[in-house]
Write an enzyme that holds these catalytic residues in place. Structure first.
Site, mmCIF file in Angstrom:
data_model
loop_
_atom_site.group_PDB
_atom_site.id
_atom_site.type_symbol
_atom_site.label_atom_id
_atom_site.label_comp_id
_atom_site.label_asym_id
_atom_site.label_seq_id
_atom_site.Cartn_x
_atom_site.Cartn_y
_atom_site.Cartn_z
ATOM 1 N N HIS A 79 0.832 -1.211 0.000
ATOM 2 C CA HIS A 79 0.000 0.000 0.000
ATOM 3 C C HIS A 79 0.864 1.257 0.000
ATOM 4 C CE1 HIS A 79 -2.980 -2.961 1.133
ATOM 5 N NE2 HIS A 79 -3.940 -2.048 1.049
ATOM 6 N N HIS A 81 1.994 -4.182 9.068
ATOM 7 C CA HIS A 81 3.352 -3.855 8.648
ATOM 8 C C HIS A 81 4.108 -3.170 9.780
ATOM 9 C CE1 HIS A 81 2.639 -4.816 4.390
ATOM 10 N NE2 HIS A 81 1.457 -4.241 4.549
#
Length: 271
Positions: A193, A235
């Site tokens: 992303h 993440h």
């Protein structure tokens, strides 16, 4: 002289240490000395024979073992610094994972953070680019959209390849969603992303005429989408930062291989 000899003999008889039971205190037994000397000789011969039987390779290995142990017990400065930064990254990422699950401190905002993350998924962007490409009627618009489609496809392939090589998992055991599996964004490093929104924001800033407020909002959107992945526990911080770097590099790659209007028209006609 004859009188002195009987006197000395009498003294020897009267001396207690000259008795048989006390002789071992004054003089060691000859048998013990011989047994000790023979055992020493045998051990010395056995050691010499063992030293002769050992191979030169084994001697080298035995000499190198202490050095190897010292190298393992004394890591380099780079290794210590890298492990320290990695530990700080994991600790900070866990602290910022406030929406990792429903029981987290910001667990109620998890659905809103996930919705923000969907704006950075690759599948909606590819689908939207294809729809705009079909409806576009200008050559300049088709050129920009074709190169944008190329950039999105390159982003998915590059990030998927890097994640397969690194195989780093996130700070929390969060199951990837359906869109993550479709874009092959199943591992943590680098953040797909983050790379996508960085590439898109740089692409729009370069090829679209936008007002200053819209430019600021575009940069803020990219930052929010990137760090929203840390908040939901998918993440680490370094994954997102590296994703921003890879996104900028992907933009530079697309600029180098930019397709001209004629090439885009040829591809559209084939399609």
């Amino acid at each position: 002289m004859p009188a002195s000899q009987p006197r000395s003999r009498a003294r020897d008889r009267n001396n207690v240490l000259n008795r048989a039971e006390f002789l071992s205190l004054n003089q060691p037994l000859k048998g013990n000395q011989e047994s000790r000397s023979s055992s020493r000789k045998q051990s010395g011969q056995a050691g010499a024979a063992g030293a002769q039987n050992t191979n030169p390779k084994e001697r080298r290995q035995s000499q190198q073992l202490p050095e190897e142990d010292c190298m393992q017990l004394n890591p380099s400065f780079k290794g210590i610094a890298f492990n320290s930064l990695l530990a700080i990254d994991i600790c900070m990422s866990k602290r910022l994972g406030v929406c990792a699950n429903r029981a987290s401190s910001w667990g109620g905002a998890r659905s809103m953070i996930n919705l923000l993350g969907i704006t950075g998924h690759g599948i909606p962007w590819i689908a939207g680019t294809l729809i705009c490409l079909v409806k576009s009627s200008t050559l300049a618009g088709q050129e920009v959209l074709m190169n944008l489609l190329l950039a999105l496809l390159l982003d998915i392939m590059i990030v998927a390849g890097l994640q397969k090589l690194a195989k780093r998992k996130g700070p929390y055991d969060v199951t990837p969603g359906l869109l993550d599996y479709l874009t092959m964004d199943t591992y943590a490093f680098p953040a797909g992303h983050a790379s996508r929104v960085a590439m898109l924001s740089k692409f729009f800033l370069n090829h679209l005429v936008l007002a200053i407020p819209l430019r600021i909002l575009l940069v803020l959107w990219a930052l929010c989408v990137g760090f929203s992945r840390v908040m939901i526990g998918r993440h680490h911080i370094t994954d997102v930062l590296s994703g921003f770097v890879f996104g900028y590099l992907q933009f530079r790659l697309v600029e180098l291989i930019w397709m001209s209007s004629n090439t885009c028209q040829m591809l559209i006609s084939i399609w």
